[in-house]
Design a protein around this motif. Structure first.
Motif, PDB file in Angstrom:
ATOM      1  N   ASN A 369     -34.973  12.111   9.821  1.00 50.12           N
ATOM      2  CA  ASN A 369     -33.744  11.925   9.063  1.00 50.12           C
ATOM      3  C   ASN A 369     -32.824  10.969   9.828  1.00 50.12           C
ATOM      4  O   ASN A 369     -32.781  10.989  11.056  1.00 50.12           O
ATOM      5  CB  ASN A 369     -33.025  13.254   8.856  1.00 50.12           C
ATOM      6  CG  ASN A 369     -33.885  14.260   8.103  1.00 50.12           C
ATOM      7  OD1 ASN A 369     -34.720  13.866   7.301  1.00 50.12           O
ATOM      8  ND2 ASN A 369     -33.687  15.535   8.372  1.00 50.12           N
ATOM      9  N   ASN A 370     -32.097  10.124   9.087  1.00 53.80           N
ATOM     10  CA  ASN A 370     -31.229   9.132   9.727  1.00 53.80           C
ATOM     11  C   ASN A 370     -29.926   8.970   8.961  1.00 53.80           C
ATOM     12  O   ASN A 370     -29.853   9.277   7.778  1.00 53.80           O
ATOM     13  CB  ASN A 370     -31.921   7.756   9.757  1.00 53.80           C
ATOM     14  CG  ASN A 370     -33.208   7.758  10.539  1.00 53.80           C
ATOM     15  OD1 ASN A 370     -33.199   7.680  11.758  1.00 53.80           O
ATOM     16  ND2 ASN A 370     -34.333   7.845   9.833  1.00 53.80           N
ATOM     17  N   ILE A 371     -28.904   8.475   9.660  1.00 52.23           N
ATOM     18  CA  ILE A 371     -27.683   7.996   9.015  1.00 52.23           C
ATOM     19  C   ILE A 371     -27.569   6.508   9.315  1.00 52.23           C
ATOM     20  O   ILE A 371     -27.712   6.087  10.467  1.00 52.23           O
ATOM     21  CB  ILE A 371     -26.435   8.741   9.523  1.00 52.23           C
ATOM     22  CG1 ILE A 371     -26.490  10.207   9.060  1.00 52.23           C
ATOM     23  CG2 ILE A 371     -25.159   8.073   8.999  1.00 52.23           C
ATOM     24  CD1 ILE A 371     -25.336  11.042   9.575  1.00 52.23           C
ATOM     25  N   TRP A 372     -27.336   5.707   8.257  1.00 53.93           N
ATOM     26  CA  TRP A 372     -27.304   4.255   8.393  1.00 53.93           C
ATOM     27  C   TRP A 372     -25.932   3.704   8.013  1.00 53.93           C
ATOM     28  O   TRP A 372     -25.237   4.271   7.191  1.00 53.93           O
ATOM     29  CB  TRP A 372     -28.353   3.618   7.484  1.00 53.93           C
ATOM     30  CG  TRP A 372     -29.763   3.870   7.929  1.00 53.93           C
ATOM     31  CD1 TRP A 372     -30.535   4.961   7.654  1.00 53.93           C
ATOM     32  CD2 TRP A 372     -30.575   3.003   8.707  1.00 53.93           C
ATOM     33  NE1 TRP A 372     -31.776   4.826   8.214  1.00 53.93           N
ATOM     34  CE2 TRP A 372     -31.843   3.644   8.858  1.00 53.93           C
ATOM     35  CE3 TRP A 372     -30.371   1.743   9.289  1.00 53.93           C
ATOM     36  CZ2 TRP A 372     -32.882   3.061   9.581  1.00 53.93           C
ATOM     37  CZ3 TRP A 372     -31.428   1.165   9.994  1.00 53.93           C
ATOM     38  CH2 TRP A 372     -32.654   1.821  10.142  1.00 53.93           C
ATOM     39  N   GLU A 373     -25.602   2.575   8.627  1.00 52.69           N
ATOM     40  CA  GLU A 373     -24.418   1.806   8.231  1.00 52.69           C
ATOM     41  C   GLU A 373     -24.888   0.468   7.665  1.00 52.69           C
ATOM     42  O   GLU A 373     -25.655  -0.265   8.323  1.00 52.69           O
ATOM     43  CB  GLU A 373     -23.499   1.546   9.425  1.00 52.69           C
ATOM     44  CG  GLU A 373     -22.285   0.704   9.069  1.00 52.69           C
ATOM     45  CD  GLU A 373     -21.498   0.264  10.297  1.00 52.69           C
ATOM     46  OE1 GLU A 373     -20.371  -0.233  10.128  1.00 52.69           O
ATOM     47  OE2 GLU A 373     -22.024   0.383  11.429  1.00 52.69           O
ATOM     48  N   MET A 374     -24.460   0.138   6.476  1.00 56.25           N
ATOM     49  CA  MET A 374     -24.755  -1.145   5.854  1.00 56.25           C
ATOM     50  C   MET A 374     -23.511  -2.011   6.016  1.00 56.25           C
ATOM     51  O   MET A 374     -22.504  -1.805   5.338  1.00 56.25           O
ATOM     52  CB  MET A 374     -25.108  -0.937   4.374  1.00 56.25           C
ATOM     53  CG  MET A 374     -25.748  -2.125   3.710  1.00 56.25           C
ATOM     54  SD  MET A 374     -26.074  -1.780   1.946  1.00 56.25           S
ATOM     55  CE  MET A 374     -27.333  -0.516   2.077  1.00 56.25           C
ATOM     56  N   LYS A 375     -23.549  -2.967   6.939  1.00 57.94           N
ATOM     57  CA  LYS A 375     -22.364  -3.734   7.282  1.00 57.94           C
ATOM     58  C   LYS A 375     -22.184  -4.962   6.386  1.00 57.94           C
ATOM     59  O   LYS A 375     -23.138  -5.480   5.803  1.00 57.94           O
ATOM     60  CB  LYS A 375     -22.462  -4.220   8.732  1.00 57.94           C
ATOM     61  CG  LYS A 375     -22.409  -3.111   9.764  1.00 57.94           C
ATOM     62  CD  LYS A 375     -22.420  -3.709  11.174  1.00 57.94           C
ATOM     63  CE  LYS A 375     -22.282  -2.623  12.255  1.00 57.94           C
ATOM     64  NZ  LYS A 375     -22.291  -3.216  13.600  1.00 57.94           N
TER      65      LYS A 375
END
Length: 380
Positions: A369-375
């Motif tokens: 499981n991951n948390i991502w930031e789309m910049k």
């Protein structure tokens, strides 16, 4: 299938996901005066079933990636030799990670299964019933009735392949049994509480009788220490109790049931820590314990009969040896382990050819499981 991920902070664009290209991709559409303004802009391919967490005021979009691991595989099994012949292969490639509960039709031409759709909420997404033509690959999708919570499971084809019985949950979270008519395209309530019965009783795990005139199912309540395996006469609506089981542990009281090929026996496997595989006659009578074993409570709790009725096969999870199938002889209880080397095996269904086994599995490895930031989403 399109679903919203969020408005951009300036209110000028909508970020959404769509499977229109074959994978679930993120894209934006500009909005002006409440209408689309311009063409779609692709943002990221194959994002999968993400959990949107929102935008920062500076335009970064955060999302959780909680990879679902519900896939449907098929393998060829030799019951007499106790072997899986070729390596299991992925049977359903649409919406990978979100498919489970396969069931072959009686003629072997169709596969019914449950599949997830839409944005995820706490790891759960909206569900649809899928019917796949195994010859052409064409699929039909059936959306649950609006009066349901969206949770559906356990599709079971009737012997004439016209109806599919399935477990559906109402808005209060209690399960009822419905049937979907493949000719009229209607979903009909089959088993629910009778007048005077409490509404917190659950009805689940439907299995058709050999002649299709009755339905076997589990009746259970969180507020009673006894569960019941019942038979419902479809035409009269009259119920008959075949078996009951009492325990303080609700997991011990949940049973998966399956019908022998000759229609004379039911096998039942519970999902508590103290597992027991039982068989009892469909006409009523004393149950027989075929096999007792320990397994952490929950799933798997599924089993399937060989076409000749000689064997019953069910998954087991051993901490050191991984996942396997266990084959039990119906007469004599002789057991044999069948190595499968897949994780999270459940929902077994045997094709009419007696060799092809479909099942739900998490595959060979578990994703993280991951948390991502789309910049810089709003920059050209």
């Amino acid at each position: 299938h399109d679903y919203i991920l969020g408005w951009t902070p300036d209110g000028k664009n909508i970020l959404f996901a769509s499977d229109r290209s074959g994978t679930v991709d993120a894209m934006t559409i500009a909005v002006k005066n409440g209408k689309p303004n311009g063409s779609l802009k692709p943002v990221k391919q194959n994002i999968g079933p993400i959990v949107p967490m929102g935008f920062t005021q500076y335009g970064s979009f955060y999302y959780g990636q909680w990879p679902n691991t519900n896939n449907i595989y098929s393998a060829e099994i030799n019951f007499d030799e106790g072997k899986i012949l070729p390596k299991p292969t992925l049977l359903i490639q649409r919406f990978e990670g979100r498919n489970y509960s396969p069931d072959y039709s009686s003629d072997g031409k169709y596969l019914a299964y449950i599949s997830g759709r839409g944005v995820m909420n706490k790891g759960v997404s909206g569900l649809v019933l899928c019917i796949r033509n195994l010859e052409t690959g064409h699929e039909t999708e059936i959306t649950p009735d609006p009066g349901m919570s969206g949770r559906i499971s356990d599709p079971q084809w009737s012997p004439d392949d016209r109806l599919i019985a399935l477990t559906c949950y109402n808005k209060d979270g209690y399960s009822r049994i419905y049937s979907y008519d493949t000719q009229t395209k209607k979903l009909t309530l089959l088993v629910t509480e009778s007048e005077g019965q409490p509404s917190n009783i659950e009805y689940a795990g439907p299995v058709w009788s050999k002649d299709g005139k009755s339905l076997f199912y589990l009746q259970i309540s969180r507020y009673s220490t006894t569960s019941h395996i019942m038979e419902r006469n479809i035409s009269t609506g009259v119920d008959r109790e075949l078996y009951n089981y009492s325990s303080d542990d609700i997991m011990d009281r949940y049973f998966n049931i399956s019908l022998s090929p000759d229609g004379k026996w039911l096998a039942a496997l519970n999902r508590g820590e103290n597992r027991v595989l039982k068989v009892f006659p469909t006409e009523g009578g004393t149950s027989i314990d075929l096999y007792r074993f320990k397994l952490p409570g929950g799933w798997p709790f599924t089993q399937v009969w060989s076409r000749d009725g000689k064997y019953i096969v069910f998954p087991i999870n051993e901490e050191e040896g991984g996942w396997s199938l266990m084959r039990i002889a119906f007469e004599g209880g002789e057991k044999q382990k069948i190595a499968l080397n897949l994780i999270g095996i459940n929902s077994l269904s045997l094709h009419t050819d007696g060799r092809t086994l479909a099942f739900r599995s998490s595959g060979y490895t578990l994703p993280e499981n991951n948390i991502w930031e789309m910049k810089n989403l709003l920059q050209e």
